[in-house]
Design an enzyme around this catalytic site. Structure first.
Site, short mmCIF file in Angstrom:
data_model
loop_
_atom_site.label_atom_id
_atom_site.label_comp_id
_atom_site.label_asym_id
_atom_site.label_seq_id
_atom_site.Cartn_x
_atom_site.Cartn_y
_atom_site.Cartn_z
N ARG A 134 -7.97 3.86 7.09
CA ARG A 134 -7.27 5.17 6.95
C ARG A 134 -7.15 5.54 5.35
O ARG A 134 -7.49 6.61 4.95
CB ARG A 134 -5.80 5.07 7.32
CG ARG A 134 -5.52 5.21 8.85
CD ARG A 134 -5.96 6.46 9.48
NE ARG A 134 -5.44 7.36 9.07
CZ ARG A 134 -4.02 7.69 9.55
NH1 ARG A 134 -3.49 7.07 10.49
NH2 ARG A 134 -3.07 8.60 8.93
N HIS A 194 -5.40 14.17 15.77
CA HIS A 194 -5.09 13.27 14.84
C HIS A 194 -6.28 13.24 14.15
O HIS A 194 -6.99 11.90 14.10
CB HIS A 194 -4.42 12.27 15.37
CG HIS A 194 -3.69 11.26 14.19
ND1 HIS A 194 -3.48 11.61 13.09
CD2 HIS A 194 -3.31 9.87 14.53
CE1 HIS A 194 -3.07 10.31 12.42
NE2 HIS A 194 -2.57 9.61 13.21
N GLN A 205 -7.15 9.98 11.74
CA GLN A 205 -7.21 8.45 12.25
C GLN A 205 -8.52 8.28 12.99
O GLN A 205 -9.29 7.23 12.65
CB GLN A 205 -6.11 8.35 13.44
CG GLN A 205 -6.28 7.22 14.27
CD GLN A 205 -5.72 6.01 13.30
OE1 GLN A 205 -4.78 6.09 12.78
NE2 GLN A 205 -6.54 5.16 13.42
N CYS A 208 -4.83 3.04 17.14
CA CYS A 208 -4.30 3.67 16.23
C CYS A 208 -3.12 3.01 15.40
O CYS A 208 -2.87 3.20 14.37
CB CYS A 208 -4.34 5.24 16.47
SG CYS A 208 -2.99 5.80 17.41
N ASP A 257 -3.74 4.01 23.38
CA ASP A 257 -2.95 4.23 22.21
C ASP A 257 -1.50 4.46 23.04
O ASP A 257 -1.38 3.93 24.24
CB ASP A 257 -2.96 5.90 21.83
CG ASP A 257 -2.33 6.68 20.85
OD1 ASP A 257 -1.33 5.75 20.23
OD2 ASP A 257 -2.18 7.84 20.76
N ARG A 262 2.39 16.20 8.86
CA ARG A 262 2.52 15.63 10.14
C ARG A 262 3.73 16.65 10.75
O ARG A 262 4.86 16.24 10.35
CB ARG A 262 2.86 14.33 9.97
CG ARG A 262 3.32 13.56 11.15
CD ARG A 262 3.46 12.04 11.37
NE ARG A 262 2.04 11.50 11.38
CZ ARG A 262 2.01 10.42 11.75
NH1 ARG A 262 2.70 9.56 12.07
NH2 ARG A 262 0.65 9.63 11.65
N1 NVA Z 1 -0.46 9.48 19.86
C1 NVA Z 1 0.60 8.87 18.93
C2 NVA Z 1 -0.23 8.40 17.75
C3 NVA Z 1 0.65 7.72 16.91
C4 NVA Z 1 0.06 7.47 15.53
C5 NVA Z 1 1.62 9.85 18.45
O1 NVA Z 1 1.54 11.06 18.64
O2 NVA Z 1 2.90 9.60 18.50
N1 CP Z 2 -1.84 5.82 13.45
C1 CP Z 2 -0.82 6.23 12.44
O1 CP Z 2 -0.94 7.49 12.33
O2 CP Z 2 0.27 5.34 12.10
P1 CP Z 2 1.65 6.06 11.56
O3 CP Z 2 2.24 6.67 12.57
O4 CP Z 2 2.21 4.76 11.20
O5 CP Z 2 1.36 6.93 10.47
#
Ligand code: NVA
Ligand code: CP
Length: 320
Positions: A303, A136, A139, A275, A235, A109
């Site tokens: 997930r 992502h 997800q 998500c 989101d 990540r």
């Molecule tokens: N769009 C959000 C998703 C979090 C799971 C982010 O990138 O923070």
């Molecule tokens: N939806 C998702 O990726 O959640 P986290 O940021 O908690 O991993």
């Protein structure tokens, strides 16, 4: 050649896999989930190690990958920017060369997609995108599986991928990593995304990486985007890494809150997904996310099941 039997594959964005590979993954996820629910041991990844590298915060991604890998018999190494040399400017290429000599699979990540691409280019083992600024994919894998469970699964758990064809997914909110990935999924699996974002936060089809502009339609009014939708999803207004824009975004996104009126314009049996993490009263009203059309808790749990299927596929190839 099959993954795990010669040609190594990465999963860096949704379009890395073909529609028939998704059909396989969803079949496997259904089987793996059923075994989990029945407390049946399934440990095909004994002696395999997953390295998880987090340069941004996480709850679901960490727990789902970590629990999933242990359940499959493997082990996990957890690294963050703060507690590794990644935060002290060791080149990503060097990190990839070293880490991938010691583990069997890596989940990352991070911020720019270019960073995970550079890691993968120097990795000896499969690399999975656990979220970047641009995409992502894990997800959306879970979201699609959740949709299929609700609309395309018979009593015996057999999956009908055709349940996705011609469907309308309403995306209400930021033109972000999730929106880009929905567009890729629509192009590959044959549905349409109705996208409504505030001005200045539109999806960019070049960043999304789609070729077929017919896989999405843009709506100025978020309510219109929901008309006749099979699924309404949103989101956070401010994704990780964009916190400096928080106040400007709060003002710009004020009308992009999925509320009961929006859900009422979707089909009567429309699902709601998010998500997570969610901010009730911002991108979604509490009575929607906590209401009867919401499937967010199944979505979060899924997930783990889809990612177990993904790791199985990347490491062992086509099973079953
Ligand atoms: N769009 C959000 C998703 C979090 C799971 C982010 O990138 O923070
Ligand atoms: N939806 C998702 O990726 O959640 P986290 O940021 O908690 O991993």
């Amino acid at each position: 050649m099959k993954p795990g039997q010669g040609l190594m594959r990465h999963y860096l964005q949704f379009k890395d896999f073909r529609a028939e590979e998704y059909a396989h993954l969803f079949d496997r996820a259904a089987i793996i989930k059923r075994r989990f629910k029945n407390y049946e041991r399934y440990q095909p990844l004994a002696d395999r190690t997953l390295a998880m590298i987090f340069e941004k915060a996480s709850t679901r991604t960490r727990v789902s990958f970590e629990a999933g890998m242990y359940q499959m018999g493997g082990s996990v190494v957890h690294l963050t920017t703060g507690d590794s040399q990644l935060g002290r400017a060791e080149p990503v290429e060097d990190s990839a060369r070293v880490i991938s000599r010691m583990v069997d699979i890596v989940m990352i990540r991070t911020f720019e997609q270019s960073k995970i691409e550079a890691f993968a280019a120097h990795s000896r083992v499969p690399v999975i995108n656990g979220l970047t600024n641009e995409y992502h994919p894990c997800q959306i894998l879970a979201d699609l599986f959740t949709f299929i469970e609700n609309r395309g699964m018979d009593r015996r758990g057999a999956i009908d991928m055709n349940c996705l064809k011609g469907r309308v997914v309403a995306w209400v909110g930021d033109g972000n990593n999730m929106a880009n990935t929905w567009l890729q999924a629509a192009e590959i699996l044959g549905f349409t995304v109705h996208v409504s974002t505030p001005s200045g936060y539109e999806v960019d089809p070049v960043v999304a990486g789609i070729k077929n502009p017919a896989c999405y339609r843009v709506f100025k009014d978020p309510r219109e985007a929901c008309d006749g939708a099979d699924l309404v999803t949103t989101d956070v207004w401010t994704s990780m890494g964009y916190e400096a824009e928080n106040e400007a975004r709060k003002a710009a996104f004020a009308d992009w809150c999925v509320d009961r009126d929006m859900m009422a314009r979707a089909k009567g049996d429309a699902l709601f997904m998010h998500c997570l993490p969610a901010h009730r009263g911002e991108e979604v009203a509490a009575d929607v996310i906590d209401g009867p059309q919401s499937v967010v808790w199944d979505e979060a749990e899924n997930r783990m099941h889809v990612q177990k299927a993904l790791m199985e596929y990347l490491l062992l190839g086509r099973i079953g």
